[in-house]
Design an enzyme around this catalytic site. Structure first.
Site, PDB file in Angstrom:
ATOM      1  N   LEU A  69     -54.582 -39.879  -2.393  1.00 30.05           N
ATOM      2  CA  LEU A  69     -54.168 -38.589  -2.939  1.00 30.05           C
ATOM      3  C   LEU A  69     -53.597 -38.754  -4.344  1.00 30.05           C
ATOM      4  O   LEU A  69     -53.268 -39.864  -4.779  1.00 30.05           O
ATOM      5  CB  LEU A  69     -53.141 -37.952  -2.008  1.00 30.05           C
ATOM      6  CG  LEU A  69     -53.610 -37.717  -0.565  1.00 30.05           C
ATOM      7  CD1 LEU A  69     -52.472 -37.184   0.297  1.00 30.05           C
ATOM      8  CD2 LEU A  69     -54.795 -36.764  -0.529  1.00 30.05           C
ATOM      9  N   PRO A  70     -53.459 -37.632  -5.090  1.00 28.66           N
ATOM     10  CA  PRO A  70     -53.085 -37.740  -6.511  1.00 28.66           C
ATOM     11  C   PRO A  70     -51.664 -38.183  -6.811  1.00 28.66           C
ATOM     12  O   PRO A  70     -51.440 -38.899  -7.787  1.00 28.66           O
ATOM     13  CB  PRO A  70     -53.315 -36.307  -7.040  1.00 28.66           C
ATOM     14  CG  PRO A  70     -54.237 -35.663  -6.075  1.00 28.66           C
ATOM     15  CD  PRO A  70     -53.905 -36.269  -4.747  1.00 28.66           C
ATOM     16  N   THR A 100     -51.509 -43.893  -5.660  1.00 29.26           N
ATOM     17  CA  THR A 100     -50.508 -44.498  -6.540  1.00 29.26           C
ATOM     18  C   THR A 100     -49.357 -43.513  -6.675  1.00 29.26           C
ATOM     19  O   THR A 100     -49.510 -42.446  -7.272  1.00 29.26           O
ATOM     20  CB  THR A 100     -51.105 -44.819  -7.920  1.00 29.26           C
ATOM     21  OG1 THR A 100     -52.144 -45.792  -7.767  1.00 29.26           O
ATOM     22  CG2 THR A 100     -50.032 -45.397  -8.846  1.00 29.26           C
ATOM     23  N   LYS A 175     -48.344 -52.126  -8.559  1.00 30.13           N
ATOM     24  CA  LYS A 175     -49.387 -51.309  -9.195  1.00 30.13           C
ATOM     25  C   LYS A 175     -48.867 -50.679 -10.485  1.00 30.13           C
ATOM     26  O   LYS A 175     -49.571 -50.631 -11.504  1.00 30.13           O
ATOM     27  CB  LYS A 175     -49.840 -50.209  -8.223  1.00 30.13           C
ATOM     28  CG  LYS A 175     -50.809 -49.174  -8.822  1.00 30.13           C
ATOM     29  CD  LYS A 175     -52.121 -49.788  -9.254  1.00 30.13           C
ATOM     30  CE  LYS A 175     -53.032 -48.786  -9.967  1.00 30.13           C
ATOM     31  NZ  LYS A 175     -53.503 -47.695  -9.113  1.00 30.13           N
ATOM     32  N   LYS A 250     -49.109 -40.157 -15.731  1.00 29.50           N
ATOM     33  CA  LYS A 250     -48.341 -40.087 -14.486  1.00 29.50           C
ATOM     34  C   LYS A 250     -47.810 -41.454 -14.086  1.00 29.50           C
ATOM     35  O   LYS A 250     -46.634 -41.610 -13.737  1.00 29.50           O
ATOM     36  CB  LYS A 250     -49.228 -39.533 -13.364  1.00 29.50           C
ATOM     37  CG  LYS A 250     -48.534 -39.421 -12.004  1.00 29.50           C
ATOM     38  CD  LYS A 250     -49.518 -39.480 -10.839  1.00 29.50           C
ATOM     39  CE  LYS A 250     -49.974 -40.893 -10.567  1.00 29.50           C
ATOM     40  NZ  LYS A 250     -50.773 -41.023  -9.318  1.00 29.50           N
TER      41      LYS A 250
END
Length: 299
Positions: A69-70, A100, A175, A250
């Protein structure tokens, strides 16, 4: 479809999730899928998946649940609360979130899963859409070693490399470290090439030299930010089809939050975040993040 393999619920079939689900189908897994975009579900069904009416419906009977998912809010909304799927996931199922998101969000959801007796991994990926399609992703995993061993065959169907970084949330921290470095390197590479071009150099020849010299990087060899240097790079197709500028923005914001939570200093990361924010305001938020070179070239 191999009846001896676990049934997988896959939620989130976007640019990354769609190809990942397709590789699981190729490996013989039975998939129940859900996405808010009907066309994404239809593509998965055409490849052999079974469509679910909702995320809660998708997890019924699944031994493994994967989400892609975003952002943090989407992951917390999917798993937590009265309508969250944690309450409907089968007992003993393994949960893998490859989004992420903020490390704190990953830990929050993992703790809720543990309270229900479910093993959960945060397993964000590196490799981009090309890696997702080719099944060569790198999985950066946080969670227990036992859960990872259960997940390993599933992850290997979608990726080439698996790194266990530590407990819940550690995958997300790693990450963010990777993407912060990538964002800084891409901006620096674009700035250097723009400087060379402004001084009359050929971008292709300059890039070839850099790719075998001390400034070599993924940005010079795989995703060169200057148009028509590498034919398969997003820059050579109008900066489409890659990792979006706003997604990099983001991730750099999440890195800044992670730094503040422990009092770490990330001056280059903060500078890169500002550059990608400026690039977004210039109207290139949906383009590949390598489009930041246009900002650095004065466009």
């Amino acid at each position: 479809m191999n009846a001896t393999l676990p049934t997988i619920a896959f939620i989130g079939l976007g640019n990354m999730g769609g190809p990942m689900a397709a590789n699981l189908l190729k490996a013989g897994y039975a998939l129940r899928v859900f996405d808010l975009v009907p066309a994404s579900v239809e593509a998965a069904v055409a490849a052999g998946a079974q469509a679910a009416n909702s995320a809660r419906d998708a997890v019924k009977g699944a031994q493994v649940v994967i989400s892609m998912l975003p952002a943090s809010a989407h992951v917390e909304g999917l798993y937590l609360g009265e309508n969250g799927i944690l309450s409907t996931i089968e007992d003993g199922a393994l949960v893998i979130d490859s989004s992420t998101i903020a490390p704190a969000s990953a830990r929050k959801v993992a703790q809720a899963a543990a309270a229900r007796g479910l093993a959960m991994l945060d397993a964000p990926v590196s490799g981009g859409t090309a890696g997702a399609a080719a099944g060569t992703l790198t999985f950066i995993v946080g969670g227990s070693g036992n859960a990872l061993e259960r997940a390993r065959p599933v992850l290997q169907a979608m990726g080439k490399n698996i790194f266990h970084m530590g407990d819940a949330g550690a995958g997300q921290v790693a990450k963010l470290c990777n993407n912060m470095a990538l964002g800084v390197i891409m901006a620096a590479t674009g700035e250097a090439i723009a400087l060379g071009v402004a001084n009359g150099l050929d971008a292709s020849v300059l890039s070839q030299m850099m790719a075998v010299s001390t400034s070599r990087s993924w940005a010079t060899e795989v995703c060169n930010p200057w148009p028509d240097v590498l034919p398969n790079a997003p820059a050579s197709r109008g900066y489409t089809g890659g990792f979006g500028n706003d997604l990099m923005l983001k991730d750099l914001g999440l890195a800044a939050e992670a730094a503040m939570s422990v009092g770490a200093s990330i001056p280059l990361g903060e500078l890169a975040r500002n550059l990608y924010a400026m690039n977004s305001r210039a109207g290139r938020g949906k383009l590949d993040f390598s489009s930041v070179v246009k900002l650095l070239a004065g466009e």
